[in-house]
Scaffold this motif. Structure first.
Motif, PDB file in Angstrom:
ATOM      1  N   ARG A  79      10.855  -1.363   2.168  1.00 24.80           N
ATOM      2  CA  ARG A  79      10.361  -2.150   3.290  1.00 24.80           C
ATOM      3  C   ARG A  79       9.757  -1.294   4.400  1.00 24.80           C
ATOM      4  NH1 ARG A  79       8.730  -7.025   3.797  1.00 24.80           N
ATOM      5  NH2 ARG A  79       9.704  -7.326   5.853  1.00 24.80           N
ATOM      6  N   GLU A  80      10.000   0.014   4.370  1.00 29.57           N
ATOM      7  CA  GLU A  80       9.356   0.896   5.345  1.00 29.57           C
ATOM      8  C   GLU A  80       8.724   2.053   4.597  1.00 29.57           C
ATOM      9  OE1 GLU A  80      12.009   2.756   8.128  1.00 29.57           O
ATOM     10  OE2 GLU A  80      13.674   2.793   6.713  1.00 29.57           O
ATOM     11  N   ILE A  81       7.784   2.718   5.236  1.00 33.68           N
ATOM     12  CA  ILE A  81       7.028   3.772   4.570  1.00 33.68           C
ATOM     13  C   ILE A  81       7.003   5.066   5.364  1.00 33.68           C
ATOM     14  CG2 ILE A  81       4.814   3.023   5.563  1.00 33.68           C
ATOM     15  CD1 ILE A  81       5.399   4.503   2.025  1.00 33.68           C
ATOM     16  N   LEU A  82       7.175   5.008   6.689  1.00 36.25           N
ATOM     17  CA  LEU A  82       6.996   6.199   7.511  1.00 36.25           C
ATOM     18  C   LEU A  82       8.174   7.169   7.421  1.00 36.25           C
ATOM     19  CD1 LEU A  82       5.247   4.682  10.656  1.00 36.25           C
ATOM     20  CD2 LEU A  82       4.231   5.777   8.647  1.00 36.25           C
ATOM     21  N   HIS A  83       9.195   6.821   6.624  1.00 31.50           N
ATOM     22  CA  HIS A  83      10.266   7.785   6.360  1.00 31.50           C
ATOM     23  C   HIS A  83       9.900   8.720   5.208  1.00 31.50           C
ATOM     24  CE1 HIS A  83      10.841   4.690   3.397  1.00 31.50           C
ATOM     25  NE2 HIS A  83      11.910   5.237   2.879  1.00 31.50           N
ATOM     26  N   VAL A  84       8.813   8.409   4.486  1.00 30.88           N
ATOM     27  CA  VAL A  84       8.387   9.267   3.380  1.00 30.88           C
ATOM     28  C   VAL A  84       6.951   9.763   3.534  1.00 30.88           C
ATOM     29  CG1 VAL A  84      10.000   8.215   1.741  1.00 30.88           C
ATOM     30  CG2 VAL A  84       7.674   7.286   1.958  1.00 30.88           C
ATOM     31  N   ALA A  85       6.260   9.331   4.570  1.00 25.18           N
ATOM     32  CA  ALA A  85       4.869   9.752   4.776  1.00 25.18           C
ATOM     33  C   ALA A  85       4.494   9.537   6.237  1.00 25.18           C
ATOM     34  CB  ALA A  85       3.926   8.965   3.863  1.00 25.18           C
ATOM     35  N   THR A  86       3.464  10.234   6.685  1.00 21.37           N
ATOM     36  CA  THR A  86       2.997  10.087   8.065  1.00 21.37           C
ATOM     37  C   THR A  86       1.863   9.066   8.129  1.00 21.37           C
ATOM     38  OG1 THR A  86       1.307  11.814   7.852  1.00 21.37           O
ATOM     39  CG2 THR A  86       3.532  12.511   8.508  1.00 21.37           C
ATOM     40  N   LEU A 328      -0.718  -1.190 -13.519  1.00 20.34           N
ATOM     41  CA  LEU A 328      -1.449  -1.009 -12.265  1.00 20.34           C
ATOM     42  C   LEU A 328      -1.156   0.374 -11.696  1.00 20.34           C
ATOM     43  CD1 LEU A 328      -0.743  -4.396 -10.424  1.00 20.34           C
ATOM     44  CD2 LEU A 328      -2.848  -3.720 -11.607  1.00 20.34           C
ATOM     45  N   PRO A 329      -2.175   1.187 -11.448  1.00 20.51           N
ATOM     46  CA  PRO A 329      -1.950   2.459 -10.755  1.00 20.51           C
ATOM     47  C   PRO A 329      -1.809   2.198  -9.254  1.00 20.51           C
ATOM     48  CG  PRO A 329      -4.263   2.246 -11.351  1.00 20.51           C
ATOM     49  CD  PRO A 329      -3.570   1.029 -11.883  1.00 20.51           C
ATOM     50  N   LEU A 330      -0.639   2.450  -8.716  1.00 14.29           N
ATOM     51  CA  LEU A 330      -0.364   2.208  -7.300  1.00 14.29           C
ATOM     52  C   LEU A 330      -0.143   3.527  -6.584  1.00 14.29           C
ATOM     53  CD1 LEU A 330       2.107  -0.790  -7.748  1.00 14.29           C
ATOM     54  CD2 LEU A 330      -0.305  -0.917  -7.074  1.00 14.29           C
ATOM     55  N   LYS A 331      -0.630   3.628  -5.352  1.00 17.33           N
ATOM     56  CA  LYS A 331      -0.525   4.843  -4.559  1.00 17.33           C
ATOM     57  C   LYS A 331       0.530   4.693  -3.464  1.00 17.33           C
ATOM     58  CE  LYS A 331      -3.941   7.076  -6.564  1.00 17.33           C
ATOM     59  NZ  LYS A 331      -3.672   8.313  -7.351  1.00 17.33           N
ATOM     60  N   LYS A 332       1.130   5.818  -3.106  1.00 16.71           N
ATOM     61  CA  LYS A 332       2.077   5.808  -1.996  1.00 16.71           C
ATOM     62  C   LYS A 332       1.403   5.203  -0.760  1.00 16.71           C
ATOM     63  CE  LYS A 332       4.456   9.604  -0.895  1.00 16.71           C
ATOM     64  NZ  LYS A 332       4.765  10.914  -0.233  1.00 16.71           N
ATOM     65  N   GLY A 333       2.102   4.253  -0.138  1.00 24.18           N
ATOM     66  CA  GLY A 333       1.550   3.591   1.038  1.00 24.18           C
ATOM     67  C   GLY A 333       0.904   2.254   0.751  1.00 24.18           C
ATOM     68  N   ASP A 334       0.597   1.973  -0.540  1.00 24.56           N
ATOM     69  CA  ASP A 334       0.117   0.640  -0.891  1.00 24.56           C
ATOM     70  C   ASP A 334       1.236  -0.371  -0.645  1.00 24.56           C
ATOM     71  OD1 ASP A 334      -2.277   1.701  -1.740  1.00 24.56           O
ATOM     72  OD2 ASP A 334      -1.853   1.523  -3.886  1.00 24.56           O
ATOM     73  N   ARG A 335       0.862  -1.633  -0.513  1.00 18.97           N
ATOM     74  CA  ARG A 335       1.858  -2.696  -0.454  1.00 18.97           C
ATOM     75  C   ARG A 335       1.659  -3.647  -1.624  1.00 18.97           C
ATOM     76  NH1 ARG A 335       2.348  -6.409   4.023  1.00 18.97           N
ATOM     77  NH2 ARG A 335       0.074  -6.468   3.986  1.00 18.97           N
ATOM     78  N   VAL A 336       2.746  -4.266  -2.061  1.00 15.05           N
ATOM     79  CA  VAL A 336       2.665  -5.316  -3.070  1.00 15.05           C
ATOM     80  C   VAL A 336       3.282  -6.583  -2.484  1.00 15.05           C
ATOM     81  CG1 VAL A 336       2.689  -3.759  -5.040  1.00 15.05           C
ATOM     82  CG2 VAL A 336       4.864  -4.624  -4.134  1.00 15.05           C
TER      83      VAL A 336
END
Length: 423
Positions: A79-86, A328-336
């Motif tokens: 549910r969050e992403i900024l703990h693994v990427a900027t 489906l090739p999904l990238k870090k930071g994408d949402r589903v």
């Protein structure tokens, strides 16, 4: 709109197009043709694929029960992403200063946190919502339902959302948390304005209203928290103030965010569940007295109401690492997008899913989500439905829909603007 064999299954006028070759769909969520009845669109797409790219949202969405069950539990999504990427790495713009009074509180909600923060926050709250604790509220919910019906039983007609579906959950969650029930109109107003931030294609006016509501809500709760610090009471707010988990107290901001989440989620979804459920029962053609007659019948009816027309239809998750899912090739930071309402109508899990049938064999539905973010208030919401619905139909025999009910302009939170009944 694109020509497609799927169009044959969709009523004329639906704001929808779909290309089965690319699996890309254009669905205008703010169009009444869609949000009044989104199910035919998803069934048309399901006839071609189990997942599709929703152009307006800019993400891949999943329709099927098996996919939702897997994705809710897959730790590569969160549910969050900024703990693994900027933000810079992902190209996410900074939040405008004008929105921060809302987003700063929203970001502290356990609904938008991942472990270990989510584990700590949920652990503090969960003990108040376990079934044995919630069951103690049964007499209060029943008394409240009877009291509300007493006020309009002699009128022969009622608008149920305002007179019944709303007061029950907002009163119960306010009393449970320990905030003054007489402030319910303010709680409802703040909640509606804040929840509007999650709708598609929101306007500047919606954003400004949500920010103002958040500021007023925070100020109100800070006053209550200050009072409870001086004079603790037998309520959840006092428990949270005193609680420690692994030697760490909640910060005051986390405490406020948790209270806002519980107050908003504790009534917003249940209001819609009651309204949608009564509508479904009355439109089913089944006799309510037969429906509620058997042992455990109220539980079965409540579960079918939640499956058939749930109050929450959309839940998104971030992709936490580059991966492949379902080809489906999904990238870090994408949402589903996880389409809860569509999955609840999946024929692979539910026979004749578009038919309201409280006698169907039990099967897991997604009205409360899944995984670590499964709704913490699910036992309370279930109890409110199980208690309130039988009382309503027992007290008002001959209940019928007086005017065609219309849903609110909000796809995510699928609920009726009004439900006019007569008897």
């Amino acid at each position: 709109m694109l020509d497609s064999p799927t169009r044959e299954n969709v009523p004329a006028g639906q704001p929808f197009s779909f290309d089965p070759l690319t699996r890309r769909a254009s669905i205008e969520a703010r169009d009444p043709g869609f949000y009044q009845d989104p199910y035919p669109v998803f069934e048309a797409i399901r006839s071609e694929t189990s997942h599709f790219y929703w152009e307006e949202y800019g993400l891949w969405c999943f329709l099927g029960a098996a996919d939702l069950q897997a994705l809710f539990r897959d730790k590569r999504f969160g549910r969050e992403i900024l703990h693994v990427a900027t933000r810079e790495e992902l190209g996410i713009p900074e939040i405008p200063e004008r929105l921060k009074p809302f987003t700063d509180i929203d970001a502290l909600s356990m609904l938008d946190r991942e472990p270990p923060a989510h584990t700590r926050l949920r652990g503090l709250v969960n003990r108040a919502f376990v079934s044995r604790q919630v069951e103690k509220l049964r007499p209060r919910i029943a008394a409240l339902a009877h009291d509300l019906i007493d006020r309009f039983a002699g009128d022969g007609e009622v608008e149920l959302i305002e007179a019944f579906a709303t007061p029950i959950p907002v009163t119960v969650i306010a009393e449970l948390l320990g905030v003054p029930v007489e402030r319910a109109p303010d709680l409802l107003d703040w909640s509606h304005k804040m929840v509007a931030m999650y709708q598609f294609d929101r306007t500047r006016a919606v954003e400004d209203a949500a920010v103002a509501a958040a500021q007023e809500f925070v100020a109100f709760l800070k006053e209550i928290v200050a009072e409870r610090r001086l004079a603790p009471a037998d309520d959840l707010l006092s428990t949270l103030i005193a609680a420690e988990e692994a030697g760490e107290r909640l910060s005051e901001d986390e405490l406020i965010a948790t209270c806002i989440l519980l107050l908003n989620a504790g009534h917003e979804a249940t209001v819609h569940a009651i309204g949608n459920g009564v509508k479904a029962i009355l439109e089913s053609g089944l006799e309510p007295s037969a429906m509620f007659g058997a042992e455990k019948a109220a539980e079965a009816v409540a579960e079918e109401c939640l499956r058939f027309d749930p109050p929450l239809h959309f839940f998104s998750r971030y992709v936490l690492e580059d991966l492949d899912y379902a080809g489906l090739p999904l990238k870090k930071g994408d949402r589903v997008g996880l389409l809860l309402g569509a999955a609840n109508r999946d024929p692979a899990r539910f026979a004749e899913p578009a038919r309201f049938d409280p006698f169907r064999p039990p099967a897991t539905h997604f009205a409360f989500g899944g995984g670590i973010h499964f709704c913490v208030g699910a036992p309370l919401a279930r109890l409110e439905l199980e208690v309130a619905l039988p009382i309503l139909f027992e007290r008002l025999p001959g209940l019928r829909i007086a005017r065609p009910p219309l849903y609110r302009d909000s796809y995510h939170f699928h609920g009726l603007a009004a439900l006019n009944l007569a008897w």
